[in-house]
Design an enzyme around this catalytic site. Structure first.
Site, short mmCIF file in Angstrom:
data_model
loop_
_atom_site.label_atom_id
_atom_site.label_comp_id
_atom_site.label_asym_id
_atom_site.label_seq_id
_atom_site.Cartn_x
_atom_site.Cartn_y
_atom_site.Cartn_z
N GLU A 107 41.24 48.55 48.47
CA GLU A 107 41.57 47.30 49.17
C GLU A 107 42.55 46.46 48.33
O GLU A 107 42.50 46.47 47.10
CB GLU A 107 40.29 46.50 49.44
CG GLU A 107 39.40 47.21 50.44
CD GLU A 107 38.21 46.38 50.91
OE1 GLU A 107 37.97 46.36 52.13
OE2 GLU A 107 37.53 45.75 50.09
N CYS A 120 46.53 40.27 45.17
CA CYS A 120 45.45 40.75 44.30
C CYS A 120 45.34 42.27 44.48
O CYS A 120 45.00 42.74 45.57
CB CYS A 120 44.16 40.05 44.71
SG CYS A 120 42.74 40.63 43.79
N CYS A 127 34.46 51.37 40.32
CA CYS A 127 34.49 50.82 38.95
C CYS A 127 33.40 51.50 38.14
O CYS A 127 32.32 51.76 38.67
CB CYS A 127 34.26 49.30 39.00
SG CYS A 127 34.53 48.50 37.41
N CYS A 131 28.72 45.18 36.93
CA CYS A 131 28.41 43.75 36.84
C CYS A 131 27.50 43.41 38.03
O CYS A 131 27.82 43.78 39.17
CB CYS A 131 29.69 42.93 36.86
SG CYS A 131 30.80 43.42 35.53
N CYS A 134 28.80 41.70 41.38
CA CYS A 134 30.07 42.16 41.95
C CYS A 134 29.84 43.33 42.91
O CYS A 134 29.20 44.31 42.57
CB CYS A 134 31.01 42.58 40.82
SG CYS A 134 32.53 43.36 41.40
N CYS A 365 37.00 37.08 45.81
CA CYS A 365 36.71 37.72 44.51
C CYS A 365 35.39 38.45 44.57
O CYS A 365 34.37 37.87 44.95
CB CYS A 365 36.55 36.68 43.41
SG CYS A 365 37.95 35.67 43.11
N1 SAH Z 1 37.31 44.23 36.73
C1 SAH Z 1 38.06 43.09 36.40
C2 SAH Z 1 38.93 42.56 37.52
C3 SAH Z 1 38.34 42.53 38.92
S1 SAH Z 1 37.17 41.32 39.36
C4 SAH Z 1 37.16 42.00 35.91
O1 SAH Z 1 35.94 42.14 36.02
O2 SAH Z 1 37.67 41.04 35.37
C5 SAH Z 1 38.03 39.77 39.53
C6 SAH Z 1 37.13 38.57 39.24
O3 SAH Z 1 36.15 38.34 40.29
C7 SAH Z 1 36.32 38.75 37.98
O4 SAH Z 1 36.32 37.58 37.22
C8 SAH Z 1 34.96 39.05 38.50
O5 SAH Z 1 33.97 38.81 37.55
C9 SAH Z 1 34.88 38.11 39.70
N2 SAH Z 1 33.81 38.43 40.65
C10 SAH Z 1 33.19 39.62 40.83
N3 SAH Z 1 32.25 39.52 41.80
C11 SAH Z 1 32.29 38.23 42.24
C12 SAH Z 1 31.59 37.53 43.26
N4 SAH Z 1 30.70 38.12 44.02
N5 SAH Z 1 31.89 36.22 43.45
C13 SAH Z 1 32.85 35.63 42.71
N6 SAH Z 1 33.55 36.24 41.75
C14 SAH Z 1 33.28 37.54 41.51
FE1 SF4 Z 2 34.05 46.22 37.75
FE2 SF4 Z 2 33.35 44.19 39.35
FE3 SF4 Z 2 32.59 44.18 36.79
FE4 SF4 Z 2 35.17 43.77 37.43
S1 SF4 Z 2 33.45 42.43 37.98
S2 SF4 Z 2 34.37 45.13 35.81
S3 SF4 Z 2 35.38 45.14 39.22
S4 SF4 Z 2 31.97 45.68 38.34
#
Ligand code: SAH
Ligand code: SF4
Length: 385
Positions: A107, A120, A127, A131, A134, A365
């Site tokens: 996406e 973006c 991944c 996290c 996420c 995000c």
């Molecule tokens: N993997 C990288 C980049 C992708 S995520 C990273 O983790 O930085 C982009 C941003 O969105 C990151 O700061 C991530 O922590 C945040 N993010 C992930 N899940 C989210 C959610 N459910 N609500 C808001 N931000 C989120």
């Molecule tokens: Fe991967 Fe989501 Fe963690 Fe970014 S925030 S490193 S995309 S699991």
């Protein structure tokens, strides 16, 4: 059923300067012409968006034919395009078949504002990291994207947005009032970009290069969950802007939210940030902090955040948590976000709350995910008979 034979010609999208020069050599272009040819090709591909050699009128017919035999100018396939009520657009894109013949999906999201637009982009299918807040983290890593697929997301978006000279968008709703519809690129889509270092670096080089997509390094931001040892190297080799997904100020909590913290805890991560080349008040690191109700959103957390970042040229970006099906968290109450933001504001950080965009189409995000899974050999056999 007969299927068209796969196009084995090399895709010129995403090739770096040295790679393209080498490819031209392999296609028989004499050495003294290669620099000029590279310039011509890049200008047609990245400044004008052409997709066929036939349109390259300043190149002789013979050479155009030769180029066409060896190369193609690819585009990712759009599976769906969704436009949010706030103008945010999300594309589900299908990649070319990989070495196992599988076609995975990713996406890409476009966030328009009045006078600028941010794209973006994703760096991996799925991944490796998990996290807990996420959505992408619930999709196992399928594979890294190639540089062609990373740059390809920008090319495709420019097509759909009518972001080429003389072009117009098929659907111009909500587009910015600016000459270039994509003014910034953020590596904040699916995947951990520093775990696909070389391909992401090469893609950024083509995107930043004045003769390539011409965005400039300062309009590209890479977001990492905290792959500490790669942070200084990223600064040296790519030199884009940097964002860190911090999300917690104590190791105990960050271990749970961003499990990579067990490998590189907060202290080590912040030390790597201090060693980021070129760091100054004019080139600050953005620290992202997702607001999770009752988890990391207390005023004490805010004070600790400000204390931790005190000696680092930083911006703070508070991200209201974006929900997804089955997520174990809730977004902090607005009142609490305001209290938290006030502490951050008082410490001198301007407008720190990121307004959620495209939630209605799951484009905000952390909401991205595709159905692609890595098939095991046994499963592939089962589906191919
Ligand atoms: N993997 C990288 C980049 C992708 S995520 C990273 O983790 O930085 C982009 C941003 O969105 C990151 O700061 C991530 O922590 C945040 N993010 C992930 N899940 C989210 C959610 N459910 N609500 C808001 N931000 C989120
Ligand atoms: Fe991967 Fe989501 Fe963690 Fe970014 S925030 S490193 S995309 S699991």
């Amino acid at each position: 059923m007969t299927t068209a034979p796969a196009d084995t010609r090399r895709d010129l999208i995403g090739l770096t300067r040295p790679e393209l020069t080498e490819a031209l050599a392999a296609a028989g272009v004499p050495e003294r012409q290669r620099r000029m040819r590279m310039r011509q090709l890049w200008s047609w591909i990245y400044h004008r968006g052409v997709m066929s050699f036939a349109e390259m009128t300043d190149i002789s017919k013979e050479l155009r034919q030769a180029l066409n035999q060896h190369f193609r100018i690819g585009r990712l396939e759009v599976v769906t395009e969704q436009i949010s009520s706030d103008g945010t657009r999300k594309w589900l894109l299908r990649l070319d078949p990989d070495s196992r013949g599988q076609r995975h999906e990713i996406e890409t999201v476009y966030i328009p504002e009045e006078d600028r637009g941010t794209l973006c982009i994703s760096s991996q299918v799925g991944c490796t990291l998990t996290c807990s807040f996420c959505h992408t983290g619930t999709q196992k890593l399928v594979r890294n994207l190639t540089a062609a697929e990373i740059v390809g997301q920008i090319m495709l978006a420019r097509d759909r947005l009518g972001d080429w000279p003389g072009a117009t968008a098929e659907d111009p709703r909500g587009l910015p009032n600016a000459e270039r519809k994509i003014s910034n690129v953020v590596l904040m889509g699916m995947g951990e970009p520093l775990y696909n270092f070389d391909n992401v670096r090469d893609a950024c080089a083509v995107t930043a290069d004045g003769e390539g997509l011409g965005l400039g390094k300062r309009r590209i931001t890479l977001s990492t969950s905290g792959v500490a040892p790669e942070i200084p190297r990223w600064g040296e080799e790519a030199g884009t802007m940097l964002a860190i997904s911090l999300h917690a100020v104590r190791d105990e909590l960050r271990d749970k939210l961003v499990p990579i913290n067990k490998k590189w805890p907060i202290k080590e991560l912040l030390q790597a940030c201090r060693n980021f080349p070129g760091l100054s008040n004019a080139k600050r690191i953005t620290f992202e902090y997702v607001m999770l109700k009752g988890v990391n959103d207390s005023v004490a957390d805010a004070k600790e955040l400000v204390r931790l970042l005190a000696k680092i040229p930083a911006k703070i970006n508070l991200i209201p948590f974006n929900p997804w099906p089955g997520a174990p968290y809730e977004c902090s109450d607005w009142e609490q976000i305001e209290k938290f933001a006030e502490v951050v504001n008082r410490a001198g950080y301007a407008s720190p709350v990121r307004s959620p965009r495209g939630r209605d189409i799951m484009a905000a995000c952390g909401q991205l995910r595709s159905e692609s899974v890595k098939q095991r050999a046994s499963a592939r056999l089962a589906t191919s008979v």
